[in-house]
Design a protein around this motif. Sequence first.
Motif, PDB file in Angstrom:
ATOM      1  N   VAL A  72       0.821  -1.204   0.000  1.00  0.00           N
ATOM      2  CA  VAL A  72       0.000   0.000   0.000  1.00  0.00           C
ATOM      3  C   VAL A  72       0.860   1.261   0.000  1.00  0.00           C
ATOM      4  O   VAL A  72       0.424   2.320  -0.457  1.00  0.00           O
ATOM      5  CB  VAL A  72      -0.964   0.000   1.211  1.00  0.00           C
ATOM      6  CG1 VAL A  72      -0.198   0.163   2.523  1.00  0.00           C
ATOM      7  CG2 VAL A  72      -2.024   1.098   1.066  1.00  0.00           C
ATOM      8  N   SER A  73       2.107   1.155   0.492  1.00  0.00           N
ATOM      9  CA  SER A  73       2.999   2.309   0.497  1.00  0.00           C
ATOM     10  C   SER A  73       3.276   2.800  -0.920  1.00  0.00           C
ATOM     11  O   SER A  73       3.491   3.990  -1.147  1.00  0.00           O
ATOM     12  CB  SER A  73       4.335   1.952   1.171  1.00  0.00           C
ATOM     13  OG  SER A  73       4.137   1.533   2.489  1.00  0.00           O
ATOM     14  N   ILE A  74       3.293   1.875  -1.881  1.00  0.00           N
ATOM     15  CA  ILE A  74       3.487   2.232  -3.287  1.00  0.00           C
ATOM     16  C   ILE A  74       2.146   2.488  -3.960  1.00  0.00           C
ATOM     17  O   ILE A  74       2.000   3.444  -4.734  1.00  0.00           O
ATOM     18  CB  ILE A  74       4.236   1.121  -4.033  1.00  0.00           C
ATOM     19  CG1 ILE A  74       5.546   0.767  -3.311  1.00  0.00           C
ATOM     20  CG2 ILE A  74       4.504   1.524  -5.476  1.00  0.00           C
ATOM     21  CD1 ILE A  74       6.518   1.918  -3.199  1.00  0.00           C
ATOM     22  N   ALA A  75       1.168   1.651  -3.672  1.00  0.00           N
ATOM     23  CA  ALA A  75      -0.144   1.765  -4.322  1.00  0.00           C
ATOM     24  C   ALA A  75      -0.757   3.146  -4.111  1.00  0.00           C
ATOM     25  O   ALA A  75      -1.458   3.664  -4.983  1.00  0.00           O
ATOM     26  CB  ALA A  75      -1.074   0.677  -3.793  1.00  0.00           C
ATOM     27  N   HIS A  76      -0.486   3.745  -2.973  1.00  0.00           N
ATOM     28  CA  HIS A  76      -0.998   5.085  -2.686  1.00  0.00           C
ATOM     29  C   HIS A  76      -0.613   6.079  -3.774  1.00  0.00           C
ATOM     30  O   HIS A  76      -1.419   6.924  -4.196  1.00  0.00           O
ATOM     31  CB  HIS A  76      -0.464   5.566  -1.333  1.00  0.00           C
ATOM     32  CG  HIS A  76      -0.491   7.048  -1.147  1.00  0.00           C
ATOM     33  ND1 HIS A  76      -1.652   7.739  -0.854  1.00  0.00           N
ATOM     34  CD2 HIS A  76       0.488   7.991  -1.256  1.00  0.00           C
ATOM     35  CE1 HIS A  76      -1.372   9.028  -0.777  1.00  0.00           C
ATOM     36  NE2 HIS A  76      -0.090   9.214  -1.011  1.00  0.00           N
ATOM     37  N   TRP A  77       0.655   5.997  -4.243  1.00  0.00           N
ATOM     38  CA  TRP A  77       1.158   6.993  -5.194  1.00  0.00           C
ATOM     39  C   TRP A  77       0.567   6.833  -6.583  1.00  0.00           C
ATOM     40  O   TRP A  77       0.597   7.764  -7.393  1.00  0.00           O
ATOM     41  CB  TRP A  77       2.689   6.911  -5.245  1.00  0.00           C
ATOM     42  CG  TRP A  77       3.292   7.297  -3.930  1.00  0.00           C
ATOM     43  CD1 TRP A  77       3.845   6.483  -2.998  1.00  0.00           C
ATOM     44  CD2 TRP A  77       3.349   8.617  -3.383  1.00  0.00           C
ATOM     45  NE1 TRP A  77       4.252   7.193  -1.900  1.00  0.00           N
ATOM     46  CE2 TRP A  77       3.959   8.515  -2.112  1.00  0.00           C
ATOM     47  CE3 TRP A  77       2.952   9.875  -3.837  1.00  0.00           C
ATOM     48  CZ2 TRP A  77       4.179   9.616  -1.294  1.00  0.00           C
ATOM     49  CZ3 TRP A  77       3.164  10.975  -3.038  1.00  0.00           C
ATOM     50  CH2 TRP A  77       3.771  10.846  -1.775  1.00  0.00           C
TER      51      TRP A  77
END
Length: 358
Positions: free
Chosen positions: A246-251
């Motif tokens: 989710v840390s990447i998916a957010h962007w």
Amino acid sequence: MSTKTTGSANSPHILILGMGGTIAGLASNPSGNPLQYEAGQLGVDVLLSHLKPGLPEGVQLISRQLANINSRNLSEDLLTQLGNAVRESLTNTQVSGIVITHGTDTLEETGVFLQATCSKLASTLGKRVVLTGAMLPANAPGADGPKNLMAAILWAATPLDNAPGGVYGVFAGQVCLAADLAKRHSSALHAPIQDSSSSPMHLVNPSWLSMVRETLATFPEDFPIPTADAWPWVEILTSHAGAREVSIAHWLKTDVRGLVIAGSGLGGFHDAWKSALGLAAEQGIAIVRTTRTGAGSVYPNIPEKDEPGFAAAGKLSSPKARIALQLALNAAHLQGGSAKSLTWQDFFARIAVLPEIR
């Protein structure tokens, strides 16, 4: 912005550009606790006033205050202002050199920015742009700012026989290329230069000088300076134990144009990020791998093969790689989409792939 002088703007002079930082800071209890201070309290004209008695004969100075900030608050808008001021001043026939007083916290970002956008012009014109600052506030016992500032002025005024024109950093009696500046200690007086490829100012190392010339020769042209509202949005993310997709998916739901990954070891990142980073690259988000270790290089296709849309940062730290990626994305955008257009990776490599100076 103010301008003050110890000479005439119509005669040869060294321009001092003030950006604030610790060198212009004041501590409330300088003897008891010099590291508790407020940066950016003194104007650059005040810093210079203490140096006047020691200036070599014939060296004239003009000062201009561009900003007076704690450099941790450096903005892209200020980088644009600084870069444009440096370029404009370099073309002034009465300006023989430029010294910039700057905070050390973000010195490496400004160093790589000026190296990429102004070094070709400075080298061609035979002028030096010199970054300096301090680790102790101006009123602390043994403050290093005055010595660093005087040394930077002397390096800007040094004959070209000693070293070519270009963009440099000067700290603790040492000189390096600006792109090699890197603060790797929280409080050591030589922190901005302790891990940099450098040379003593007064006894220039021939090997270092040879590699400086080689490095400067690799720059075909200066990068365009982005306008204040045109800097591509790039973020830095650190891979760590327990990283979540989710840390990447957010962007992927934002307008971010690039992600710099501070990876472990040789620039690898947590397996949980692989799918989301691949999707980001497919969506046109530029991905650059760096290392969180603080030293060493990150190479293409090591430790695993890079996916399309990825690039390795070489020896660039994460903050430097972020600036380099912003400049590369901007340059690729400005050239248009013709068949002969270079990719952002092509532009990024011009900054990241440079000779090693030892």
